[in-house]
Motif scaffolding. Structure first.
Motif, PDB file in Angstrom:
ATOM      1  N   UNK A  25       0.814  -1.105   0.088  1.00 54.64           N
ATOM      2  CA  UNK A  25      -0.079  -0.039  -0.131  1.00 54.64           C
ATOM      3  C   UNK A  25       0.680   1.568   0.166  1.00 54.64           C
ATOM      4  N   UNK A  26       2.282   1.324   0.804  1.00 50.17           N
ATOM      5  CA  UNK A  26       2.954   2.012   0.245  1.00 50.17           C
ATOM      6  C   UNK A  26       3.379   2.970  -1.281  1.00 50.17           C
ATOM      7  N   UNK A  27       3.825   1.745  -1.772  1.00 51.08           N
ATOM      8  CA  UNK A  27       4.159   2.024  -3.467  1.00 51.08           C
ATOM      9  C   UNK A  27       2.977   2.374  -4.450  1.00 51.08           C
ATOM     10  N   UNK A  28       1.888   1.957  -3.051  1.00 51.96           N
ATOM     11  CA  UNK A  28       0.369   2.382  -4.090  1.00 51.96           C
ATOM     12  C   UNK A  28       0.179   3.749  -3.621  1.00 51.96           C
ATOM     13  N   UNK A  29       0.096   4.021  -3.028  1.00 56.98           N
ATOM     14  CA  UNK A  29       0.027   5.653  -2.381  1.00 56.98           C
ATOM     15  C   UNK A  29       1.164   6.800  -2.970  1.00 56.98           C
ATOM     16  N   UNK A  30       1.988   5.989  -3.022  1.00 61.55           N
ATOM     17  CA  UNK A  30       3.441   6.567  -3.453  1.00 61.55           C
ATOM     18  C   UNK A  30       2.637   7.360  -5.023  1.00 61.55           C
ATOM     19  N   UNK A  31       2.820   5.428  -5.681  1.00 61.75           N
ATOM     20  CA  UNK A  31       2.443   6.379  -6.972  1.00 61.75           C
ATOM     21  C   UNK A  31       1.451   6.915  -7.320  1.00 61.75           C
ATOM     22  N   UNK A  32      -0.043   6.638  -6.612  1.00 62.84           N
ATOM     23  CA  UNK A  32      -1.164   7.159  -7.086  1.00 62.84           C
ATOM     24  C   UNK A  32      -1.324   8.676  -6.219  1.00 62.84           C
ATOM     25  N   UNK A  33      -0.199   8.631  -5.290  1.00 67.32           N
ATOM     26  CA  UNK A  33       0.137  10.583  -4.092  1.00 67.32           C
ATOM     27  C   UNK A  33      -1.280  10.625  -3.951  1.00 67.32           C
ATOM     28  N   UNK A  34      -1.337   9.506  -3.364  1.00 63.56           N
ATOM     29  CA  UNK A  34      -3.202   9.703  -2.176  1.00 63.56           C
ATOM     30  C   UNK A  34      -2.560   9.760  -1.037  1.00 63.56           C
ATOM     31  N   UNK A  35      -3.739  10.012   0.697  1.00 61.53           N
ATOM     32  CA  UNK A  35      -3.522  10.544   1.514  1.00 61.53           C
ATOM     33  C   UNK A  35      -2.171   9.690   2.177  1.00 61.53           C
ATOM     34  N   UNK A  36      -2.828   8.567   2.280  1.00 64.17           N
ATOM     35  CA  UNK A  36      -2.273   7.249   2.821  1.00 64.17           C
ATOM     36  C   UNK A  36      -0.756   7.636   2.261  1.00 64.17           C
ATOM     37  N   UNK A  37       0.199   7.667   2.159  1.00 61.25           N
ATOM     38  CA  UNK A  37       1.525   8.183   1.482  1.00 61.25           C
ATOM     39  C   UNK A  37       2.223   8.051   3.688  1.00 61.25           C
ATOM     40  N   UNK A  38       2.130   9.077   4.108  1.00 66.93           N
ATOM     41  CA  UNK A  38       2.590   9.196   5.073  1.00 66.93           C
ATOM     42  C   UNK A  38       2.239   8.091   6.290  1.00 66.93           C
ATOM     43  N   UNK A  39       0.749   7.944   6.117  1.00 70.38           N
ATOM     44  CA  UNK A  39       0.345   6.600   7.713  1.00 70.38           C
ATOM     45  C   UNK A  39       0.947   5.520   6.694  1.00 70.38           C
ATOM     46  N   UNK A  40       1.065   5.440   5.830  1.00 72.11           N
ATOM     47  CA  UNK A  40       2.150   3.587   5.599  1.00 72.11           C
ATOM     48  C   UNK A  40       3.465   3.917   5.781  1.00 72.11           C
ATOM     49  N   UNK A  41       4.251   4.579   5.849  1.00 68.02           N
ATOM     50  CA  UNK A  41       5.674   4.635   5.444  1.00 68.02           C
ATOM     51  C   UNK A  41       5.989   5.162   6.997  1.00 68.02           C
ATOM     52  N   UNK A  42       5.241   5.939   7.848  1.00 70.78           N
ATOM     53  CA  UNK A  42       4.965   6.040   9.372  1.00 70.78           C
ATOM     54  C   UNK A  42       4.624   4.465  10.483  1.00 70.78           C
ATOM     55  N   UNK A  43       3.629   3.733   9.554  1.00 70.59           N
ATOM     56  CA  UNK A  43       3.225   2.173  10.223  1.00 70.59           C
ATOM     57  C   UNK A  43       4.141   1.283   9.855  1.00 70.59           C
ATOM     58  N   UNK A  44       5.052   1.063   8.505  1.00 70.85           N
ATOM     59  CA  UNK A  44       5.868   0.659   8.172  1.00 70.85           C
ATOM     60  C   UNK A  44       6.985   0.410   9.366  1.00 70.85           C
ATOM     61  N   UNK A  45       7.469   1.434   9.966  1.00 69.48           N
ATOM     62  CA  UNK A  45       8.422   2.447  10.160  1.00 69.48           C
ATOM     63  C   UNK A  45       8.257   2.127  11.436  1.00 69.48           C
TER      64      UNK A  45
END
Length: 489
Positions: A25-45
């Motif tokens: 989902x992080x890659x999908x958020x990055x590719x689609x520039x959706x609002x979930x990118x930072x949530x999944x980046x922080x969540x992954x870390x």
């Protein structure tokens, strides 16, 4: 103490591997520039760091696990992974200024990983694609875990019924041939799961869904989880071809994947015919679908026979397989129809599938046991050993099945009583617990197919969360942890 450290060492490693799944989902958020990118980046870390910390802190206790340790391990893993899975949900909703408590986030994650499909979220159509993708992927990941749990681990722990599946599965899926190690069992099952998922994905795309919707619904179809990207579920698509694809693959996912493997390896359908669960599963589910469809037509709920067949069969298969998709508000039908569908979810699916409930193998054994008791009443000296698929079923297996059924009934009764005491009316309370313990998803009333579990209080939500957990882990696996004898050396 060393064995406890060994258990958490494996759990920590599992958490690290699970954290890596957030990269999708992080890659999908990055590719689609959706609002979930930072949530999944922080969540992954956070998830990766937490898992790594547990792994490193317990590495000195690394040792071989025994069957007894498996009870604690599966419980620790299935409690901790929803905690990690809830992190990106909490972060996204908090930053978006939307209400989502820890209770609800954990419930949503537990629902996904246990392939229950009950939800507390609304306005799914407006969520970032990465969030809906994560919800669906949790169900698919949960399905992978269930296959190993059901066929490779639970038989070793002596949870009644699964030993029969292992013994009765034709050819290479037997213990002595396929599983010198549990890993080899996992690889075989995963190959089938991946293959059928790919076919389902292509089929959904072929009948008109976008690649995104096709994957999300493939994940929740093969995992029998029922999450959708739309508030209206399958009613949004209003497409017979889409529903036919869903029915076909839900039916396949309700059959033991060990049986699928044997059929593919042998290159013929005989594996399904000799499997002690598959024919009873198909006859019971499809027969009930036809009866319910006829009932809806003759009661005048639908005036066209094909319309009654469409809605009756789709929703019966969906609920009976513990998926939880809906293409109409079946809670508005005469009560006997949705109640029958809900009761089917308690036993129809096969052990070794991604479905929930007591499983067809236990239902068949109970029927055989009841028949034997009747014969014994008439012929006290008759010897009638219980057989399944031509093989003798040992008394230890039958005792374990009966113990399981006792705990199953008590669990539903106690949890339903807790919801009644908390203020829920009886139908909602019973259906919410029954749908949770059997990992079905929607119940009746406010928690029905066109409602959701957001109407529950925090206490009621935790009761259903616990129900999902014990249902997925076959009840005895969790209950044994609360006995003093488990913790004695």
């Amino acid at each position: 103490m060393r064995r406890l450290l060994a258990t958490f060492y494996v759990a920590g490693l599992t958490m690290v591997v699970f954290a890596l799944t957030m990269l999708l989902p992080l890659l999908v958020a990055y590719a689609g520039d959706d609002a979930g990118f930072n949530a999944f980046l922080d969540g992954f870390l956070l998830a990766f760091g937490g898992g790594a910390a547990v792994w490193l802190a317990t590495r000195r206790g690394r040792s071989e696990l025994h069957a007894r340790d498996g009870f604690l391990l599966v419980s620790v893993v299935w409690v901790s992974l929803p905690l990690l899975a809830a992190i990106p949900l909490l972060i996204y909703f908090h930053r978006a200024g939307l209400p989502l408590s820890f209770t609800d986030a954990y419930f949503e994650a537990m629902s996904g990983l246990t392939t229950t499909g009950a939800t507390v979220l609304t306005q799914l159509d407006q969520l970032p694609p990465s969030i809906n993708l994560w919800r669906a992927t949790l169900v698919w990941i949960g399905g992978l875990g269930i296959l190993v749990l059901a066929v490779a681990i639970l038989p070793l722990l002596g949870v009644g019924g699964h030993q029969v599946v292992r013994a009765e599965t034709p050819g290479p899926m037997k213990d002595e041939r396929l599983t010198p190690r549990i890993a080899s069992t996992a690889k075989a099952l995963y190959a089938v799961y991946f293959g059928l998922s790919l076919l389902c994905l292509v089929a959904y795309r072929g009948v008109g869904l976008t690649w995104f919707d096709a994957w999300c619904h493939t994940a929740t179809t093969m995992g029998l989880g029922g999450f959708s990207t739309r508030d209206e579920g399958f009613a949004y698509f209003d497409s017979v071809p889409v529903e036919l694809v869903a029915m076909f693959f839900m039916t396949l996912a309700g059959i033991s994947f060990a049986t699928h493997f044997s059929a593919l390896r042998q290159g013929r359908l005989r594996a399904y015919l000799v499997c002690p669960q598959t024919i009873p599963y198909l006859v019971t589910m499809l027969g009930a679908g036809l009866v319910i469809s006829g009932y809806l037509y003759f009661r005048g709920v639908y005036t066209e026979p094909l319309q009654a067949l469409r809605y009756g069969m789709f929703n019966t298969i969906s609920v009976a397989t513990t998926t939880g998709f809906a293409n109409v508000d079946y809670a508005a039908w005469p009560l006997i129809a949705p109640l029958t569908m809900l009761l089917l979810s308690g036993f129809v699916t096969s052990a070794g599938s991604t479905g929930g409930g007591i499983k067809m193998v236990r239902a068949v054994l109970l029927v055989k046991q009841a028949r034997n008791e009747l014969v014994t009443m008439l012929h006290p000296h008759a010897v009638n050993p219980i057989r399944m698929g031509g093989r003798l079923v040992g008394q230890r297996v039958m005792s374990s099945v009966l113990a399981f059924m006792l705990v199953y009934g008590l669990s539903i009764g106690v949890l339903t009583s807790l919801l009644l005491v908390s203020g829920l009316e009886p139908i909602t309370a019973f259906s919410a617990v029954f749908a949770s313990v059997n990992n079905t998803g929607p119940g009746l009333g406010p928690v029905g197919p066109m409602g959701n579990f957001a109407v529950l209080s925090d206490f009621q939500t935790w009761v259903c969360t616990f129900g999902m957990l014990i249902g997925r882990l076959e009840l005895l696996t969790v209950v044994v942890l609360f006995t003093p004898m488990f913790w004695r050396k």
